[in-house]
Design an enzyme around this catalytic site. Structure first.
Site, PDB file in Angstrom:
ATOM      1  N   ASP A 270      50.537  30.118  37.263  1.00  0.00           N
ATOM      2  CA  ASP A 270      49.772  29.631  38.413  1.00  0.00           C
ATOM      3  C   ASP A 270      50.721  29.446  39.595  1.00  0.00           C
ATOM      4  O   ASP A 270      51.613  28.608  39.540  1.00  0.00           O
ATOM      5  CB  ASP A 270      49.125  28.293  37.998  1.00  0.00           C
TER       6      ASP A 270
ATOM      7  N   ASN B  47      49.914  28.586  42.792  1.00  0.00           N
ATOM      8  CA  ASN B  47      49.553  27.659  43.876  1.00  0.00           C
ATOM      9  C   ASN B  47      49.128  26.275  43.387  1.00  0.00           C
ATOM     10  O   ASN B  47      48.602  25.476  44.151  1.00  0.00           O
ATOM     11  CB  ASN B  47      48.453  28.274  44.751  1.00  0.00           C
TER      12      ASN B  47
ATOM     13  N   ASP C 192      46.757  25.122  41.390  1.00  0.00           N
ATOM     14  CA  ASP C 192      45.377  24.674  41.169  1.00  0.00           C
ATOM     15  C   ASP C 192      45.025  24.635  39.681  1.00  0.00           C
ATOM     16  O   ASP C 192      43.882  24.379  39.314  1.00  0.00           O
ATOM     17  CB  ASP C 192      44.378  25.548  41.948  1.00  0.00           C
TER      18      ASP C 192
ATOM     19  N   ASP D 114      47.085  33.119  38.369  1.00  0.00           N
ATOM     20  CA  ASP D 114      46.632  33.998  39.449  1.00  0.00           C
ATOM     21  C   ASP D 114      47.540  35.224  39.541  1.00  0.00           C
ATOM     22  O   ASP D 114      48.550  35.318  38.846  1.00  0.00           O
ATOM     23  CB  ASP D 114      46.574  33.226  40.772  1.00  0.00           C
TER      24      ASP D 114
ATOM     25  N   ASP E  86      36.014  47.683  28.281  1.00  0.00           N
ATOM     26  CA  ASP E  86      35.389  46.592  27.526  1.00  0.00           C
ATOM     27  C   ASP E  86      34.123  47.086  26.816  1.00  0.00           C
ATOM     28  O   ASP E  86      33.313  47.801  27.416  1.00  0.00           O
ATOM     29  CB  ASP E  86      35.014  45.511  28.549  1.00  0.00           C
TER      30      ASP E  86
ATOM     31  N   GLU F  38      37.934  49.516  23.925  1.00  0.00           N
ATOM     32  CA  GLU F  38      37.628  48.403  23.032  1.00  0.00           C
ATOM     33  C   GLU F  38      36.308  48.754  22.367  1.00  0.00           C
ATOM     34  O   GLU F  38      35.246  48.631  22.968  1.00  0.00           O
ATOM     35  CB  GLU F  38      37.473  47.076  23.782  1.00  0.00           C
TER      36      GLU F  38
END
Ligand code: GLC
Ligand code: CA
Length: 550
Positions: free
Chosen positions: A21, A23, A25, A29, A212, A278
């Site tokens: 992460d 930033n 939060d 990201d 997917d 997948e």
């Protein structure tokens, strides 16, 4: 060697919410990924596969896509994606992105439009509906006198019925959550849209796609038949994978035409772009259809992941995989963990014994021909986390099976307490804790704690990946399973190294049994646990270089 990069690649799967992460939060990201790419390059992997980071309400953590050609603000911007791809390429890492074609999010503009549209007249369960916004999805009238029964008896993989009724009385199909309506792949608009989406990401420089639910796109709309004595539950999907049930929602042959078209598109771009499926099928024999020469380059071999800690099971999967793929000349793949299953360290038992087993299975895997997929955190030996119910965000947890969040806990990078460097801002600036709590015991499992520590799992992975380059890449694709005592897997690959006179064999011994086992002659070049002197202990594996046979 003249072969495409993916054929023997090791790819590292990144679950963006939980990787790093940037930033503070509490959610991982894209910038967090970019900041740690040098860690992955140094680990020795060849590629990264990033789970969905597109615009999404995040009900299934990004597998519910509302805009396939943009980045969700929680993960960053398109510019961050470009930056990530560019930095990865500087480090010689290939980038595989996730593509979710079976369903969109219910927040996708198409679905919003479909709900707003007036119900088309006279739609039977059998007839194809009129062309309309609803026709991009699978809307049908119900059965029963007033249409109050769903069109088929299917169950959603995540639990509950696979059909949801809307206000005007029609039903729509969702094989997963009711926020994930299934697309209608008979509709040319759907086909066209995905050609655009693939092109969009190919133009941005991605090297491949992980597709997917590749076995789901086409459906045969009729009741599923389950064998007498078995209840029709959400497990019906899983029972198909085990070869137990009929499954009109999975593995219909229409899917292959789509993949042939995608393959043509992908091949029309420069470089060796690829796609990996997948597809959950009963076994390698069915999976083979997906990797025919003009379809997918690879498919995940879930049989390897589903095998229990058993020499017989491992041998069976190696044999059946290579036998099935042989004639298609597709590259085999091997995978032990991902974001949907219990981490392999925890599948094999508890405590240190399970860690030893996990490392041993990994070492055996890395010697097999083809490519391997690693899941973030397995290189740290992370166990599954059993989270209290208030932390379970996964829609699957509603089935009461604990959900999949236990393998998605944010990575521990450094430091002595949560968030263990996961959020890269000074402690006093931390507005939130990570989206899932990290166990305090992970203090010993951080990257920093394992870095440079000889017998750590992290150093084991680094060494194993280096050994793979030195001793396994370029070896014969054939695997000879050797005679071994009960509980022991032993196999040989020929043709390792240099010229014909310096040619050696790579022999792998994996001890899943109850007794130490003796080893064949040769030089031990890699081991999964303590250095091996004499016999190979239980729950361990070695690589041996021996003079070539014949
Ligand atoms: C795949 C994904 C899984 C997701 C499901 C529905 O199985 O790996 O995480 O929930 O598809 O998109
Ligand atoms: Ca963040």
């Amino acid at each position: 060697m003249d072969q495409p990069w993916w054929r023997e690649a090791v790819a590292y799967q990144i679950y963006p919410r939980s990787f790093a992460d940037s930033n503070g939060d509490g959610l991982g990201d894209l910038q967090g990924i970019t900041d740690h790419l040098d860690y992955l390059a140094a680990l020795g992997v060849d590629a990264i596969w990033i789970c969905p980071f597109y615009t999404s309400p995040q009900n299934d953590h990004g597998y519910d896509v509302a805009d396939y050609c943009d980045v969700d603000p929680i993960f960053g911007t398109l510019a961050d994606a470009d930056h990530l791809i560019a930095r990865a390429h500087e480090l010689a890492l290939k980038v595989i992105v996730d593509l979710v074609p079976n369903h969109t999010s219910s927040a996708h503009p198409w679905f919003v439009e479909a709900l707003a549209e007036a119900k088309p007249e006279a739609m039977g369960t059998a007839s194809e509906p009129e062309s309309s916004a609803r026709d991009r999805y699978i809307f049908r009238d119900g059965r029963g006198e007033n249409g109050e029964e769903p069109p088929t008896n299917w169950r959603s993989v995540f639990g509950g019925p696979a059909w949801t009724r809307i206000e005007d009385g029609q039903w729509y199909l969702h094989l997963f959550d009711d926020d994930q309506p299934d697309l209608n792949w008979h509709n040319p608009e759907v086909v066209e849209e995905f050609t655009k989406i693939l092109t969009f990401w190919l133009d941005r420089g991605v090297d491949g796609f992980r597709v997917d639910i590749a076995h789901g796109l086409f459906k045969e709309l009729r009741d599923q038949v389950v064998p007498e004595g078995l209840a029709l539950t959400s497990d019906a999907a899983v029972m198909y994978e085990r070869g137990v049930t009929d499954a009109p929602m999975w593995d219909n042959l229409g899917v292959h035409e789509i993949y042939r078209a995608w393959r043509k598109l992908i091949d029309s771009f420069d470089g060796d772009r690829m796609m990996v499926a997948e597809a959950w099928t009963p076994g390698p024999a069915e999976l083979r259809r997906y990797v025919r020469a003009d379809e997918f380059n690879q498919a995940f071999n879930f049989s390897w992941l589903q095998a229990p800690w058993s020499a017989e099971a491992f041998k069976e999967v190696i044999g059946s995989t290579l036998k099935a793929l042989g004639p298609s000349r597709a590259a085999p793949t091997w995978v032990l963990s991902n974001h949907d299953v219990v981490r392999h360290r925890s599948r094999y038992g508890d405590g240190l014994q399970a860690l030893h087993r996990a490392r041993a299975a990994t070492l055996a895997m890395l010697a097999l021909p083809g490519s391997a997929y690693l899941y973030q955190g397995e290189e740290l030996g992370l166990p599954q986390v059993y989270l209290p119910p208030e932390y379970q965000e996964d829609p699957w947890s509603e089935t009461g099976e604990g959900g999949r969040d236990g393998c998605r806990v944010p990575l521990p990078w450094s430091g002595f307490e949560p968030p263990f460097g996961f959020s890269q801002v000074p402690d006093e600036d931390l507005p939130t804790q990570p989206w899932l709590p990290q166990p305090a015991e992970w203090v010993d499992l951080t990257v920093a704690a394992q870095n440079g520590v000889r017998d750590s799992t992290l150093e084991f992975y680094r060494a194993a990946l280096a050994a793979r380059r030195a001793f396994a890449l370029g070896a014969d694709e054939d695997v000879e399973i050797l005679d071994a005592p009960e509980g022991v897997v032993s196999f040989r690959r020929g043709g390792v190294g240099g010229s014909p006179d310096t040619r050696t064999d790579l022999i792998v011994v994996l001890n899943c049994g109850m007794e130490p086992t003796s080893l064949p002659e040769g030089e031990i070049v890699m081991y999964s646990g303590d250095p091996v002197v004499g016999d190979l202990p239980t729950d361990a594996a070695v690589w041996i270089i021996a003079p070539a046979v014949e």
